[in-house]
Design a protein around this motif. Structure first.
Motif, PDB file in Angstrom:
ATOM      1  N   ALA A  80     -13.989  -1.167  10.589  1.00 44.42           N
ATOM      2  CA  ALA A  80     -14.284  -1.325   9.126  1.00 44.42           C
ATOM      3  C   ALA A  80     -13.154  -0.868   8.509  1.00 44.42           C
ATOM      4  CB  ALA A  80     -15.601  -0.765   8.817  1.00 44.42           C
ATOM      5  N   VAL A  81     -12.976  -1.156   7.326  1.00 39.76           N
ATOM      6  CA  VAL A  81     -11.982  -0.586   6.603  1.00 39.76           C
ATOM      7  C   VAL A  81     -12.343  -0.064   5.141  1.00 39.76           C
ATOM      8  CG1 VAL A  81     -10.003  -2.002   7.343  1.00 39.76           C
ATOM      9  CG2 VAL A  81     -11.292  -2.768   5.198  1.00 39.76           C
ATOM     10  N   GLU A  82     -11.878   0.714   4.529  1.00 39.43           N
ATOM     11  CA  GLU A  82     -12.217   1.357   3.256  1.00 39.43           C
ATOM     12  C   GLU A  82     -10.951   1.471   2.162  1.00 39.43           C
ATOM     13  OE1 GLU A  82     -14.779   1.730   0.654  1.00 39.43           O
ATOM     14  OE2 GLU A  82     -15.750   2.128   2.438  1.00 39.43           O
ATOM     15  N   PHE A  83     -11.272   0.921   1.128  1.00 39.68           N
ATOM     16  CA  PHE A  83     -10.213   0.891  -0.065  1.00 39.68           C
ATOM     17  C   PHE A  83     -10.483   2.255  -0.676  1.00 39.68           C
ATOM     18  CE2 PHE A  83      -9.397  -3.123   1.447  1.00 39.68           C
ATOM     19  CZ  PHE A  83      -8.093  -3.307   1.750  1.00 39.68           C
ATOM     20  N   ASP A  84     -10.130   3.457  -0.606  1.00 41.75           N
ATOM     21  CA  ASP A  84     -10.213   4.578  -1.255  1.00 41.75           C
ATOM     22  C   ASP A  84     -10.133   4.638  -2.639  1.00 41.75           C
ATOM     23  OD1 ASP A  84     -12.048   5.820   0.742  1.00 41.75           O
ATOM     24  OD2 ASP A  84     -10.611   7.442   1.393  1.00 41.75           O
ATOM     25  N   ASP A  85      -8.659   4.707  -2.809  1.00 47.43           N
ATOM     26  CA  ASP A  85      -8.194   4.893  -3.937  1.00 47.43           C
ATOM     27  C   ASP A  85      -7.159   3.441  -4.262  1.00 47.43           C
ATOM     28  OD1 ASP A  85      -8.995   7.572  -4.581  1.00 47.43           O
ATOM     29  OD2 ASP A  85      -7.336   8.283  -3.298  1.00 47.43           O
ATOM     30  N   PRO A  86      -6.633   3.132  -5.229  1.00 44.68           N
ATOM     31  CA  PRO A  86      -5.644   2.089  -5.500  1.00 44.68           C
ATOM     32  C   PRO A  86      -4.627   2.419  -4.275  1.00 44.68           C
ATOM     33  CG  PRO A  86      -6.529   2.686  -7.379  1.00 44.68           C
ATOM     34  CD  PRO A  86      -6.948   3.636  -6.601  1.00 44.68           C
ATOM     35  N   GLY A  87      -4.118   1.662  -3.602  1.00 52.42           N
ATOM     36  CA  GLY A  87      -2.802   1.804  -2.712  1.00 52.42           C
ATOM     37  C   GLY A  87      -3.158   2.749  -1.786  1.00 52.42           C
ATOM     38  N   LYS A  88      -4.345   2.800  -1.126  1.00 57.02           N
ATOM     39  CA  LYS A  88      -4.843   3.524   0.074  1.00 57.02           C
ATOM     40  C   LYS A  88      -5.888   2.785   0.603  1.00 57.02           C
ATOM     41  CE  LYS A  88      -6.643   7.747   1.721  1.00 57.02           C
ATOM     42  NZ  LYS A  88      -7.297   8.879   1.716  1.00 57.02           N
ATOM     43  N   ILE A  89      -5.628   2.752   2.001  1.00 52.54           N
ATOM     44  CA  ILE A  89      -6.687   2.156   2.892  1.00 52.54           C
ATOM     45  C   ILE A  89      -7.007   2.965   3.938  1.00 52.54           C
ATOM     46  CG2 ILE A  89      -5.061   0.809   4.540  1.00 52.54           C
ATOM     47  CD1 ILE A  89      -7.005  -1.418   4.676  1.00 52.54           C
ATOM     48  N   VAL A  90      -8.409   3.052   4.488  1.00 49.82           N
ATOM     49  CA  VAL A  90      -8.769   3.697   5.609  1.00 49.82           C
ATOM     50  C   VAL A  90      -9.142   2.666   6.755  1.00 49.82           C
ATOM     51  CG1 VAL A  90     -10.195   5.410   6.590  1.00 49.82           C
ATOM     52  CG2 VAL A  90      -9.216   5.841   4.519  1.00 49.82           C
ATOM     53  N   ILE A  91      -8.641   2.845   7.884  1.00 49.05           N
ATOM     54  CA  ILE A  91      -9.006   1.595   9.003  1.00 49.05           C
ATOM     55  C   ILE A  91      -9.694   2.663   9.777  1.00 49.05           C
ATOM     56  CG2 ILE A  91      -8.179   0.352  10.415  1.00 49.05           C
ATOM     57  CD1 ILE A  91      -5.711  -0.252   8.753  1.00 49.05           C
TER      58      ILE A  91
ATOM     59  N   LEU B 199       0.869  -1.159   0.061  1.00 44.82           N
ATOM     60  CA  LEU B 199       0.035   0.098   0.063  1.00 44.82           C
ATOM     61  C   LEU B 199       0.835   1.158   0.066  1.00 44.82           C
ATOM     62  CD1 LEU B 199      -2.533  -1.215   2.818  1.00 44.82           C
ATOM     63  CD2 LEU B 199      -3.084  -0.636   0.197  1.00 44.82           C
ATOM     64  N   ASP B 200       0.269   2.163  -0.716  1.00 43.43           N
ATOM     65  CA  ASP B 200       0.995   3.565  -0.572  1.00 43.43           C
ATOM     66  C   ASP B 200       0.813   4.220   0.648  1.00 43.43           C
ATOM     67  OD1 ASP B 200       2.048   3.146  -3.235  1.00 43.43           O
ATOM     68  OD2 ASP B 200       0.178   3.680  -4.218  1.00 43.43           O
ATOM     69  N   LYS B 201      -0.418   4.230   1.239  1.00 44.81           N
ATOM     70  CA  LYS B 201      -0.789   4.985   2.400  1.00 44.81           C
ATOM     71  C   LYS B 201      -1.883   4.286   3.241  1.00 44.81           C
ATOM     72  CE  LYS B 201      -2.687   9.741   3.178  1.00 44.81           C
ATOM     73  NZ  LYS B 201      -3.293  10.998   2.494  1.00 44.81           N
ATOM     74  N   VAL B 202      -1.653   4.296   4.567  1.00 42.55           N
ATOM     75  CA  VAL B 202      -2.513   3.556   5.346  1.00 42.55           C
ATOM     76  C   VAL B 202      -3.135   4.842   6.304  1.00 42.55           C
ATOM     77  CG1 VAL B 202      -2.849   2.067   7.534  1.00 42.55           C
ATOM     78  CG2 VAL B 202      -1.412   1.610   5.640  1.00 42.55           C
ATOM     79  N   ASP B 203      -4.196   4.966   6.337  1.00 45.21           N
ATOM     80  CA  ASP B 203      -4.922   6.026   7.167  1.00 45.21           C
ATOM     81  C   ASP B 203      -5.806   5.236   8.175  1.00 45.21           C
ATOM     82  OD1 ASP B 203      -4.011   8.072   5.546  1.00 45.21           O
ATOM     83  OD2 ASP B 203      -5.881   8.516   4.698  1.00 45.21           O
ATOM     84  N   ILE B 204      -5.477   5.830   9.613  1.00 50.48           N
ATOM     85  CA  ILE B 204      -6.019   5.102  10.919  1.00 50.48           C
ATOM     86  C   ILE B 204      -6.849   6.194  11.232  1.00 50.48           C
ATOM     87  CG2 ILE B 204      -5.579   3.922  12.990  1.00 50.48           C
ATOM     88  CD1 ILE B 204      -3.156   2.859  12.052  1.00 50.48           C
ATOM     89  N   VAL B 205      -8.338   6.028  11.303  1.00 52.76           N
ATOM     90  CA  VAL B 205      -9.028   7.024  11.737  1.00 52.76           C
ATOM     91  C   VAL B 205      -9.570   6.606  13.227  1.00 52.76           C
ATOM     92  CG1 VAL B 205     -11.309   8.203  11.557  1.00 52.76           C
ATOM     93  CG2 VAL B 205     -10.073   7.590   9.557  1.00 52.76           C
ATOM     94  N   PHE B 206      -8.930   7.106  14.200  1.00 52.16           N
ATOM     95  CA  PHE B 206      -9.549   6.845  15.482  1.00 52.16           C
ATOM     96  C   PHE B 206     -10.779   7.554  15.942  1.00 52.16           C
ATOM     97  CE2 PHE B 206      -4.720   6.280  15.631  1.00 52.16           C
ATOM     98  CZ  PHE B 206      -4.519   5.488  16.559  1.00 52.16           C
ATOM     99  N   LEU B 207     -11.847   6.873  16.096  1.00 53.74           N
ATOM    100  CA  LEU B 207     -13.110   7.182  16.602  1.00 53.74           C
ATOM    101  C   LEU B 207     -13.223   7.187  18.182  1.00 53.74           C
ATOM    102  CD1 LEU B 207     -15.244   4.990  13.986  1.00 53.74           C
ATOM    103  CD2 LEU B 207     -14.550   7.630  13.633  1.00 53.74           C
ATOM    104  N   THR B 208     -12.713   8.258  18.541  1.00 51.29           N
ATOM    105  CA  THR B 208     -12.386   8.397  19.907  1.00 51.29           C
ATOM    106  C   THR B 208     -13.713   8.317  20.913  1.00 51.29           C
ATOM    107  OG1 THR B 208     -12.365  10.756  19.717  1.00 51.29           O
ATOM    108  CG2 THR B 208     -10.153   9.608  19.515  1.00 51.29           C
ATOM    109  N   ASP B 209     -14.944   8.600  20.352  1.00 51.70           N
ATOM    110  CA  ASP B 209     -16.035   8.573  21.212  1.00 51.70           C
ATOM    111  C   ASP B 209     -16.605   7.176  21.026  1.00 51.70           C
ATOM    112  OD1 ASP B 209     -16.708   9.105  18.521  1.00 51.70           O
ATOM    113  OD2 ASP B 209     -18.349  10.220  18.993  1.00 51.70           O
ATOM    114  N   ALA B 210     -16.069   6.182  20.426  1.00 50.18           N
ATOM    115  CA  ALA B 210     -16.650   4.805  20.135  1.00 50.18           C
ATOM    116  C   ALA B 210     -15.949   3.777  20.961  1.00 50.18           C
ATOM    117  CB  ALA B 210     -16.597   4.525  18.684  1.00 50.18           C
ATOM    118  N   THR B 211     -14.931   4.174  21.781  1.00 50.65           N
ATOM    119  CA  THR B 211     -14.162   2.981  22.676  1.00 50.65           C
ATOM    120  C   THR B 211     -15.103   2.568  23.491  1.00 50.65           C
ATOM    121  OG1 THR B 211     -13.412   4.839  24.174  1.00 50.65           O
ATOM    122  CG2 THR B 211     -12.030   4.488  22.172  1.00 50.65           C
TER     123      THR B 211
END
Length: 164
Positions: free
Chosen positions: A145-156, A83-95
């Motif tokens: 969940a995960v999302e593959f936005d663009d080729p080479g990029k994942i959002v977790i 992957l070129d880019k891994v974005d981790i989105v911390f959903l801080t109010d969902a812990t």
């Protein structure tokens, strides 16, 4: 010539194994690197890892949509090796300490629970993705969940707080 008895042969195997281990330990110690080092993580993951903090309530649409696509994303996670880019989105109010995800997201997770569980197992089995989340102290069980936005990029999307 005397023949060796069975215990003598076992003893030789034990000595040979011990000698091999003793010779290889100093080199193993030199090569060992913990995942504490950003350079080590970057080398293993081979991708840029970004972190973002967000409120789950503000991301309900994106997270819900990603959960709905979990079945399809499992296959992509399984095949991902670069992957070129891994974005981790911390959903801080969902812990768990905050009471868990908002009801809309919690219901989606429950609705797709088997796929979400399989997704988490696939992330744990994928060295790249596992090391990416582990380097940011995110447990696989916190991944929603995960999302593959663009080729080479994942959002977790993770129900977690950054470790810092």
């Amino acid at each position: 010539m005397t023949s060796m008895t069975l215990p003598d042969v076992r003893w030789l195997h034990i000595v040979a194994a011990a000698a091999f281990l003793a010779a290889s330990l100093p080199q193993a110690a030199l090569n060992a690197q913990g995942l504490e080092s950003p350079e080590t993580v970057d080398r293993i993951v081979g991708s840029q890892i970004n972190e973002e903090q967000a409120k789950a309530t503000a991301e309900i649409g994106k997270v819900s949509s990603a959960i709905d696509r979990t079945r399809e994303n499992i296959t992509t996670v399984r095949k991902t090796s670069k992957l070129d880019k891994v974005d981790i989105v911390f959903l801080t109010d969902a812990t768990r300490s905050e009471g868990g995800p908002p009801p809309v997201i919690e219901n989606k997770v429950r609705q797709h629970r088997d796929y979400v569980a399989e997704l988490r197992k696939e992330i744990e089995a994928n060295a790249l993705l596992f090391n990416a989340i582990d380097s940011r102290r995110v447990a696989a069980q916190d991944v929603l969940a995960v999302e593959f936005d663009d080729p080479g990029k994942i959002v977790i999307y993770a129900a977690a707080k950054p470790s810092r």
